[in-house]
Design an enzyme around this catalytic site. Structure first.
Site, PDB file in Angstrom:
ATOM      1  N   ARG A  53     -13.663  -7.537 -11.125  1.00 33.18           N
ATOM      2  CA  ARG A  53     -13.862  -6.885  -9.828  1.00 33.18           C
ATOM      3  C   ARG A  53     -14.621  -5.572  -9.976  1.00 33.18           C
ATOM      4  O   ARG A  53     -14.456  -4.847 -10.953  1.00 33.18           O
ATOM      5  CB  ARG A  53     -12.507  -6.673  -9.144  1.00 33.18           C
ATOM      6  CG  ARG A  53     -11.834  -7.999  -8.826  1.00 33.18           C
ATOM      7  CD  ARG A  53     -10.407  -7.827  -8.354  1.00 33.18           C
ATOM      8  NE  ARG A  53     -10.331  -7.132  -7.084  1.00 33.18           N
ATOM      9  CZ  ARG A  53      -9.182  -6.804  -6.504  1.00 33.18           C
ATOM     10  NH1 ARG A  53      -8.033  -7.116  -7.084  1.00 33.18           N
ATOM     11  NH2 ARG A  53      -9.177  -6.169  -5.349  1.00 33.18           N
ATOM     12  N   ARG A  99      -3.344 -14.642  -1.720  1.00 33.39           N
ATOM     13  CA  ARG A  99      -3.460 -14.774  -0.265  1.00 33.39           C
ATOM     14  C   ARG A  99      -4.055 -16.133   0.135  1.00 33.39           C
ATOM     15  O   ARG A  99      -3.698 -16.677   1.178  1.00 33.39           O
ATOM     16  CB  ARG A  99      -4.290 -13.621   0.297  1.00 33.39           C
ATOM     17  CG  ARG A  99      -3.636 -12.258   0.053  1.00 33.39           C
ATOM     18  CD  ARG A  99      -4.193 -11.189   0.960  1.00 33.39           C
ATOM     19  NE  ARG A  99      -3.732  -9.862   0.544  1.00 33.39           N
ATOM     20  CZ  ARG A  99      -2.541  -9.356   0.836  1.00 33.39           C
ATOM     21  NH1 ARG A  99      -1.679 -10.070   1.542  1.00 33.39           N
ATOM     22  NH2 ARG A  99      -2.212  -8.148   0.424  1.00 33.39           N
ATOM     23  N   GLY A 106      -5.863  -4.000  -7.974  1.00 37.59           N
ATOM     24  CA  GLY A 106      -7.055  -3.225  -7.687  1.00 37.59           C
ATOM     25  C   GLY A 106      -6.714  -1.881  -7.065  1.00 37.59           C
ATOM     26  O   GLY A 106      -7.381  -0.869  -7.321  1.00 37.59           O
ATOM     27  N   GLN A 165      -9.341   2.104  -0.159  1.00 38.01           N
ATOM     28  CA  GLN A 165      -9.125   2.422  -1.567  1.00 38.01           C
ATOM     29  C   GLN A 165     -10.099   3.489  -2.048  1.00 38.01           C
ATOM     30  O   GLN A 165      -9.722   4.408  -2.775  1.00 38.01           O
ATOM     31  CB  GLN A 165      -9.235   1.157  -2.408  1.00 38.01           C
ATOM     32  CG  GLN A 165      -8.117   0.153  -2.159  1.00 38.01           C
ATOM     33  CD  GLN A 165      -8.251  -1.091  -3.018  1.00 38.01           C
ATOM     34  OE1 GLN A 165      -9.201  -1.258  -3.754  1.00 38.01           O
ATOM     35  NE2 GLN A 165      -7.274  -1.986  -2.907  1.00 38.01           N
ATOM     36  N   SER A 186       0.829  -1.208   0.000  1.00 40.86           N
ATOM     37  CA  SER A 186       0.000   0.000   0.000  1.00 40.86           C
ATOM     38  C   SER A 186       0.864   1.259   0.000  1.00 40.86           C
ATOM     39  O   SER A 186       0.584   2.228  -0.722  1.00 40.86           O
ATOM     40  CB  SER A 186      -0.922   0.011   1.217  1.00 40.86           C
ATOM     41  OG  SER A 186      -1.820  -1.072   1.183  1.00 40.86           O
ATOM     42  N   ARG A 197     -13.274 -14.551  -1.079  1.00 38.37           N
ATOM     43  CA  ARG A 197     -12.383 -15.164  -0.088  1.00 38.37           C
ATOM     44  C   ARG A 197     -13.139 -15.920   0.999  1.00 38.37           C
ATOM     45  O   ARG A 197     -12.585 -16.846   1.604  1.00 38.37           O
ATOM     46  CB  ARG A 197     -11.454 -14.099   0.512  1.00 38.37           C
ATOM     47  CG  ARG A 197     -10.366 -13.677  -0.474  1.00 38.37           C
ATOM     48  CD  ARG A 197      -9.440 -12.616   0.060  1.00 38.37           C
ATOM     49  NE  ARG A 197      -8.338 -12.410  -0.883  1.00 38.37           N
ATOM     50  CZ  ARG A 197      -7.545 -11.354  -0.886  1.00 38.37           C
ATOM     51  NH1 ARG A 197      -7.718 -10.391   0.013  1.00 38.37           N
ATOM     52  NH2 ARG A 197      -6.574 -11.248  -1.775  1.00 38.37           N
ATOM     53  N   ASP A 219      -7.400  -7.688   4.749  1.00 36.05           N
ATOM     54  CA  ASP A 219      -6.572  -8.489   3.840  1.00 36.05           C
ATOM     55  C   ASP A 219      -5.964  -9.714   4.517  1.00 36.05           C
ATOM     56  O   ASP A 219      -5.465 -10.617   3.836  1.00 36.05           O
ATOM     57  CB  ASP A 219      -5.441  -7.637   3.257  1.00 36.05           C
ATOM     58  CG  ASP A 219      -5.936  -6.700   2.163  1.00 36.05           C
ATOM     59  OD1 ASP A 219      -6.961  -7.021   1.532  1.00 36.05           O
ATOM     60  OD2 ASP A 219      -5.305  -5.648   1.949  1.00 36.05           O
TER      61      ASP A 219
END
EC number: 2.5.1.19
Length: 747
Positions: A434, A699, A406, A481, A334, A658, A627
C-alpha cells in the site's frame, strides 16, 4: 524476519546415511529417516559401547560401529550429532578420510564455533557442508529417549554459507522435511545471537535458579510447595549438563551479550522493588504479558506475517433469512487507534472503555508499549494508559510492526517524525503493497527525513532529531489518515500547521485532541494546530464502529421482514455517509436516543427492510462513506435500477482494489457491474450463488456475506482470514441476527 527464509516441502532418496553420535538428536534423526524409507541403510557411530548395544534393539539404525572410518564409508550424507566441543576431534579425523561426494551436516546449537572447527580441520569449509540446528529436544537425553517424531512441527534452522552447494542444501532440507520439520534459512551470525537469547539464556537461568534454591537451608520446603510455573520454567534444568556446558563456552560472546542485557534489566527491577516504584514494575509486567500474547498469536496463527501461506479461511454464506434483534457491534477502530496514541502522549492516566480488541488496534497498542508506555489491558474493552507526555516516548528495541493496519502506519509516521530517536515502521505482506508516499511527501516538506521502499511503500525508516517546521498543506485528495498524520507531526513542529481538505473527512483526531485539552482551530475546510500545549489525560468511551454497523444496516435494508436495532453507534457527521446514501436509496433508518459521549455523537440506529432504488451517489458523500462502499455496492446490486459512483479513486488503494474486486465478485454472482477509473456502475438484479475471492480484504469478505441474504444459492467467499483484523466475532454476531454464514479454516 527479513533474514529468515521459509522453505516449502521437498523429498529426497539416498543410499546410505551415517549418523555420528547416537544421543537424543542423532538417534531421533537416524530412527526417523530409517522408518521413513527414504534411505537404503542407516549406519550409526558412537564411542559409548552401551549406546551401541542399544542402537539395534531400539530400531535406531541398521548397523552400528565404533569406527568413524567404517561408518562414513560410501555414505551419501553424514550427520554430526556430537557435543560442540567434541566436534573438532571428529572433524579432524573426518578430514583425513576419503568422503567422496558425501554431504556433511551437523546439529550443533552454536553455528559459529562449528564452522570454525570445520575450517580448522579441512583448511576451508567444504562446499558440501551444511550447518544446521534443530530447535527440538527434551529434558531426557540419550539413545533411549530417541523418537522418530521428535522433529515434527519443530523448526530446523540451516545456516548455509556463500560457498555452500545448492545441491547439498536442497538434500539436507529435504531430509529434515521428511521428518516433518519446518525448515528455515538464517544467516549464521543471526542464528547465534537469536539462540543465545531464546534458548541459551533461559537454560542458564533455569540451571542457576535451581542450583541457588537447592543450596538454601529450606530447600525441601521450596521444592515441596513449588507451583506449576516453577516446574514449567525449571524443567529445562534437567537437560544434559555436559552438552550445555559446551554450548555456553562455544557461544560465549553471544551468551554474554544476552546475559549482560538481562542483568541490566534485572537490576532495574530490583531497584524498582527496593524503591516502591510501582509504575516501573507494572510497565515491565504489562509489556511482558502483552508481548508474550502478541508473539504467541503471531507464531500460532501467523495472523500478521503469513496469513496466505499458513491459514486458509473461507466463508460459506447461504441464502434467505431476515435480520432481527438488537446488537452492539465492536468499538470504533479509528477512535480506538487514536485513544492509544493520544493517551500515551498525555500527562496522567487515561481510561478507555469500549476499545476494539481487533488486530489493527492491538498493533497500535503494542507499538506504544514498545516505546515505553505502560498500558494495562485490554480487559473486555477496558484499557488504562499511563501517559508519558509529548516528549516521553523511548526508542523502541526494534522495528515497530503494525501488521495490516494502514491507520497505525500513517498516523504513527507523523508522530514518529517529531521524535528524537530513529524508528522503522513495518507491516504484513498486504500493507507492504500500500502507498505511503501520500504521508511521506508532506512530512518531508515539513523537514522529516523518511526513507521508503520502491514506489513509496513500506517499510518506512524515520530518522530522529528532525527539525520539523509547520506549514500550510492543501491535500490533493480527501484523506483523514493524511490529515491526522500531519496534525500529529504538527505537535512537534516549529510554528503552526494547517491542513486544508478538498472535502470533509472524519474528524476524530480533532475532536479527541480537544477532549485531551489541546486547542485545535477549525475554520471551514481548514484545520490548524500549534505546538507548545499539553495533552491532559481523560476518560474515553469508544462508541460502536459505524463501519462495522454498516454491514448490518445493509443486511436489514435488503432482507424482507427485517427489523434491527444497532446500539450505541458513533454518528460523527464525517462518518454518516452510509446512512445518508441508504436513505437516498429509499432505506428505512431512524436514529434513536441521540447523545454525546466523550465529544463524539452517538445514537441507536433502527433499520427496517425497505425496497431500495438505484441512485447517483452524491460526490460530497463519497469521503463520508469511503470504508463502507463495498457493502453499499451490495445494496446497489439489490436495488431497482442503476447506481453510479464517481470520485472514489481512493478505493483502488485500500487493502485491495475495492472497485475492481467488488466488480469481479458481483459479476461472478450474475450482477452487471462496470468498474470505472474512479468508481463503478451497478445495475440491480438477482444475485446468484457462486464463488468470489475477497483477496484478503476483510470488508469484501463481510460484504459478500451480507449479499447471501438475497442470493439464489450459496456463496463461497475465499481468503477471509483477515476479517479478524477489522471485526472480531463477525461470523457469530452475523449468525445471531439471522445471516447464515459460517467459516471453514484449514491450517
Amino acid at each position: 524476519m527479513s533474514n529468515v527464509k521459509t522453505l516449502s516441502p521437498s523429498s529426497a532418496t539416498i543410499g546410505r546415511l551415517a549418523v555420528i553420535g547416537l544421543g537424543l538428536i542423532g538417534g531421533s534423526f537416524a530412527k526417523g529417516i530409517r522408518e521413513s524409507g527414504v534411505c537404503r541403510e542407516v549406519v550409526g557411530c558412537d564411542a559409548n559401547p552401551v549406546t551401541r548395544e542399544q542402537a539395534l534393539p531400539l530400531g535406531v539404525v541398521d548397523r552400528v560401529t565404533h569406527s568413524l572410518a567404517e561408518a562414513v564409508q560410501g555414505a551419501d550424507v553424514i550427520l554430526l550429532a556430537v557435543p560442540v566441543l567434541a566436534m573438532e576431534a571428529v572433524l579432524t579425523e573426518l578430514a583425513a578420510l576419503e568422503l567422496g561426494k558425501a554431504v556433511l551436516t551437523d546439529v550443533g546449537s552454536t553455528k559459529g564455533a562449528v564452522v570454525k572447527a570445520v575450517e580448522l580441520a579441512f583448511g576451508s569449509v567444504p562446499k558440501r557442508f551444511v550447518p544446521g540446528h534443530p530447535i527440538a529436544g527434551s529434558e531426557k537425553s540419550g539413545i533411549e529417549a530417541a523418537s522418530s517424531e521428535l522433529f515434527k512441527r519443530h523448526k530446523v534452522i540451516l545456516t548455509p554459507l556463500d560457498e555452500t552447494s545448492t545441491e547439498a542444501l536442497t538434500l539436507t532440507t529435504a531430509l529434515w522435511q521428511t521428518l516433518g520439520a519446518d525448515v528455515e534459512h538464517m544467516p549464521l551470525a543471526d542464528h547465534d545471537e537469536v539462540l543465545a537469547a531464546t534458548s541459551h539464556l533461559p537454560h542458564l537461568l533455569a540451571f542457576s535458579l535451581v542450583d541457588t534454591l537447592a543450596g538454601r537451608s529450606e530447600n525441601q520446603d521450596i521444592f515441596r510447595y513449588a507451583a506449576g510455573g516453577f516446574r514449567d520454567f525449571t524443567r529445562i534444568a534437567a537437560s544434559d549438563p555436559v552438552m550445555w556446558r559446551d554450548i555456553f563456552l562455544a557461544n560465549k560472546n553471544a551468551v554474554l551479550r544476552s546475559l549482560d542485557a538481562f542483568t541490566h534489566d534485572l537490576d532495574r527491577l530490583r531497584n524498582a522493588i527496593a524503591s516502591d516504584d510501582a509504575n516501573t514494575l507494572l510497565g515491565v509486567f504489562t509489556r511482558a504479558k502483552a508481548a508474550r500474547e502478541h508473539f504467541s498469536t503471531i507464531l500460532a496463527r501467523r495472523a500478521y506475517m503469513e496469513p496466505m501461506q499458513t491459514q486458509v479461511c473461507n466463508f460459506i454464506a447461504s441464502p434467505g433469512g431476515r435480520v432481527q434483534g438488537s446488537i452492539r457491534v465492536p468499538g470504533d477502530k479509528s477512535i480506538s487507534h487514536r485513544s492509544i496514541m493520544l493517551g500515551s502522549l498525555a500527562e496522567g492516566v487515561t481510561e478507555v472503555e469500549g476499545f476494539l480488541e481487533g488486530e489493527d488496534s492491538l498493533a497500535t497498542l503494542q507499538a506504544f508499549r514498545d516505546m515505553g508506555v505502560v498500558i494495562d489491558g485490554p480487559h473486555q474493552g477496558r484499557v488504562t494508559i499511563n501517559g508519558v507526555g509529548l516528549h516521553g516516548l523511548q526508542a523502541p528495541p526494534g522495528p515497530l510492526y503494525v501488521g495490516n493496519s494502514g491507520t497505525s502506519m500513517r498516523l504513527l509516521s507523523g508522530l514518529l517524525a517529531g521524535q528524537m530517536f530513529d524508528s522503522v515502521l513495518m507491516g504484513d505482506a498486504s500493507l507492504t503493497k500500500r502507498p505511503m508516499g501520500r504521508v511521506a511527501k508532506p512530512l518531508r516538506e515539513m523537514g522529516a527525513r523518511i526513507d521508503t521502499a520502491d514506489e513509496g511503500r513500506p517499510p518506512l525508516r524515520i530518522m530522529g532529531d528532525s527539525r520539523l517546521m509547520g506549514m500550510d498543506y492543501t491535500m490533493p485528495m480527501a484523506s483523514a489518515q493524511v490529515k491526522s498524520c500531519l496534525l500529529l507531526a504538527g505537535l512537534y513542529a516549529a510554528g503552526s500547521t494547517s491542513v486544508v481538505e478538498p472535502a470533509p473527512t472524519r474528524d476524530h483526531t480533532e475532536r479527541m485532541l480537544k477532549g485531551f485539552g489541546y486547542p485545535v482551530k477549525v475554520v471551514g475546510a481548514k484545520v490548524t494546530i500549534e505546538p507548545g500545549h499539553k495533552l491532559r489525560a481523560c476518560k474515553i468511551d469508544v462508541p460502536a464502529d459505524i463501519s462495522s454497523a454498516a454491514f448490518f444496516m445493509v443486511a436489514a435494508s435488503i432482507a424482507e421482514g427485517s427489523d434491527l436495532l444497532l446500539e450505541h453507534v458513533g454518528i460523527n457527521p464525517t462518518r454518516i455517509g452510509v446512512i445518508n446514501i441508504l436513505r437516498a436509496m429509499g432505506g428505512d433508518l431512524s436514529l434513536e436516543n441521540e447523545r454525546e459521549v466523550g465529544g463524539e455523537p452517538v445514537a441507536d440506529i433502527r433499520v427496517r427492510y425497505a425496497p431500495l432504488k438505484g441512485i447517483e451517489i452524491p460526490i460530497d458523500q463519497v469521503p463520508l462513506a469511503i470504508d463502507e462502499f463495498p457493502v453499499l455496492f451490495v445494496a446497489a446490486a439489490c436495488a431497482e435500477g442503476r447506481t453510479v459512483l464517481r470520485g472514489a479513486e481512493e478505493l483502488r488503494v485500500k487493502e485491495s482494489d475495492r472497485i475492481q474486486v467488488m466488480a469481479d465478485g458481483l459479476q461472478a454472482l450474475g450482477i452487471k457491474a462496470e468498474p470505472t477509473h474512479d468508481g463503478i456502475i451497478i445495475d440491480g438484479g438477482q444475485i446468484q450463488g457462486g464463488q468470489v475471492d475477497s483477496h484478503g480484504d476483510h470488508r469484501i469478505a463481510m460484504s459478500f456475506s451480507v449479499a447471501s441474504l438475497r442470493a439464489a444459492g450459496d456463496i463461497l467467499i475465499t481468503d477471509c482470514a483477515n476479517v479478524a483484523t477489522s471485526f472480531p466475532g463477525f461470523v457469530s454476531l452475523a449468525s445471531s441476527v439471522g445471516i447464515q454464514v459460517r467459516s471453514e479454516e484449514n491450517a
